[in-house]
Design a protein around this motif. Structure first.
Motif, short mmCIF file in Angstrom:
data_model
loop_
_atom_site.label_atom_id
_atom_site.label_comp_id
_atom_site.label_asym_id
_atom_site.label_seq_id
_atom_site.Cartn_x
_atom_site.Cartn_y
_atom_site.Cartn_z
N ALA A 25 0.85 -1.17 0.00
CA ALA A 25 -0.14 -0.03 0.12
C ALA A 25 0.79 1.05 -0.07
O ALA A 25 0.34 2.40 -0.08
CB ALA A 25 -0.89 -0.09 1.08
N GLY A 26 2.06 1.15 -0.07
CA GLY A 26 3.12 2.14 0.08
C GLY A 26 3.83 2.59 1.15
O GLY A 26 4.40 3.44 1.42
N LEU A 34 5.55 -0.61 12.45
CA LEU A 34 5.01 0.17 13.56
C LEU A 34 3.44 -0.07 13.50
O LEU A 34 2.75 -0.25 14.65
CB LEU A 34 5.45 1.71 13.32
CG LEU A 34 4.66 2.84 14.29
CD1 LEU A 34 5.05 2.26 15.85
CD2 LEU A 34 4.90 4.16 13.98
N MET A 35 2.67 0.15 12.26
CA MET A 35 1.42 -0.09 12.17
C MET A 35 1.06 -1.43 12.55
O MET A 35 0.00 -1.89 13.15
CB MET A 35 0.92 0.02 10.79
CG MET A 35 1.01 1.21 10.12
SD MET A 35 -0.27 2.62 11.11
CE MET A 35 -0.05 4.01 10.44
N VAL A 77 -10.69 0.11 8.37
CA VAL A 77 -9.10 -0.05 8.07
C VAL A 77 -8.78 0.06 6.73
O VAL A 77 -8.08 0.69 6.19
CB VAL A 77 -8.60 -1.15 8.79
CG1 VAL A 77 -7.28 -1.53 8.36
CG2 VAL A 77 -8.55 -0.96 10.39
N GLY A 78 -9.65 -0.94 5.83
CA GLY A 78 -9.62 -0.73 4.67
C GLY A 78 -9.83 0.52 3.67
O GLY A 78 -9.46 0.75 2.67
N GLY A 82 -5.23 5.79 3.25
CA GLY A 82 -4.60 6.95 2.74
C GLY A 82 -4.24 8.05 3.90
O GLY A 82 -3.55 8.98 3.80
N ASN A 83 -4.69 7.56 5.19
CA ASN A 83 -4.64 8.71 6.45
C ASN A 83 -3.69 7.67 7.56
O ASN A 83 -4.57 7.00 8.19
CB ASN A 83 -5.85 8.92 7.00
CG ASN A 83 -5.96 9.97 7.91
OD1 ASN A 83 -4.92 9.95 8.74
ND2 ASN A 83 -6.68 10.81 8.12
N PRO A 84 -2.53 7.76 7.31
CA PRO A 84 -1.67 7.05 8.51
C PRO A 84 -2.19 7.29 9.95
O PRO A 84 -2.03 6.45 10.77
CB PRO A 84 -0.33 7.42 8.31
CG PRO A 84 -0.35 7.95 6.99
CD PRO A 84 -1.63 8.83 6.78
N MET A 85 -2.60 8.37 10.30
CA MET A 85 -3.02 8.77 11.87
C MET A 85 -4.16 7.82 12.10
O MET A 85 -4.40 7.21 13.13
CB MET A 85 -3.05 10.03 11.97
CG MET A 85 -3.53 10.53 13.62
SD MET A 85 -2.29 9.89 14.68
CE MET A 85 -0.90 11.18 14.44
N LEU A 86 -5.21 7.74 11.21
CA LEU A 86 -6.43 7.13 11.49
C LEU A 86 -6.12 5.85 11.28
O LEU A 86 -6.94 5.12 12.03
CB LEU A 86 -7.45 7.74 10.38
CG LEU A 86 -8.81 7.07 10.39
CD1 LEU A 86 -9.34 7.35 11.65
CD2 LEU A 86 -9.71 7.65 9.46
#
Length: 204
Positions: A25-26, A34-35, A77-78, A82-86
């Protein structure tokens, strides 16, 4: 058994393939790690909360609501790649709810069996659940081999998460406090017959 099967299918698909999905996903390797770590970190909180909820609320309804929440969070989540914080917040929340639901299943399942067969019943549930874990990891590999992306896989993953709540919602709680279960009735009849036969033989 079906609830635990579906729950571990979702859990192991996520834990096995999440780093790879995030990488595709980039995300960088560091960000992917981390995620991914946020999911089991949320599980620590989930394990602590699971017992509290089961002690204070109807376990049947609690587990049903929990799996519905898992399905909603997985779908979100899916959509938030595009929003790393969320995404990080949702990943932590998903780990909390999913792990809490799974950890509460052993205590919940034990209430459905008489004392004589409780260990066997719970062991069968755990065994069937592990098959779900293997299936989940395999499905992840198949979907990625077909070229499915992060959002598509998580959208599909919401289906078994939602399906996990169906068997729990159909089950009455607690079965142990009902008059009798078929298994306990059979055991009682056998015991009574054996006792009566033993007394009759002694008198003879």
């Amino acid at each position: 058994w079906l609830t635990y099967f579906m729950g571990l299918l979702v859990f192991y698909l996520l834990t096995n393939w999440l780093p790879t999905l995030l990488g595709e996903a980039g995300f960088s390797p560091a960000d992917s790690a981390l995620m991914t770590s946020l999911f089991p970190l949320g599980g620590v909180l989930g394990n602590l909360c699971a017992g509290w909820f089961l002690d204070r609320f109807n376990p049947n309804r609690s587990i049903t609501v929990t799996y519905i929440t898992v399905a909603i969070l997985v779908l979100m989540v899916g959509r938030s790649v595009g929003n790393p914080m969320l995404l990080g917040i949702l990943m932590f929340a998903t780990g909390t709810v999913a792990t809490g639901a799974l950890s509460s299943m052993c205590a919940y399942a034990a209430s459905f069996y008489p004392t004589e067969g409780r260990a066997t019943g719970v062991a069968w549930m755990l065994g069937i659940g592990r098959i779900g874990g293997v299936v989940g990891a395999f499905i992840g590999a198949v979907l990625m081999g077909l070229g499915w992306k992060f959002d598509a896989i998580f959208s599909v993953l919401a289906a078994p998460a939602f399906a996990s709540r169906t068997p729990a919602s159909w089950t009455r709680w607690p079965m142990m406090r009902c008059a009798t279960t078929p298994m306990s009735s059979a055991i009682s009849i056998i015991r009574s017959s054996a006792t009566a036969a033993s007394r009759w033989a002694t008198r003879r």
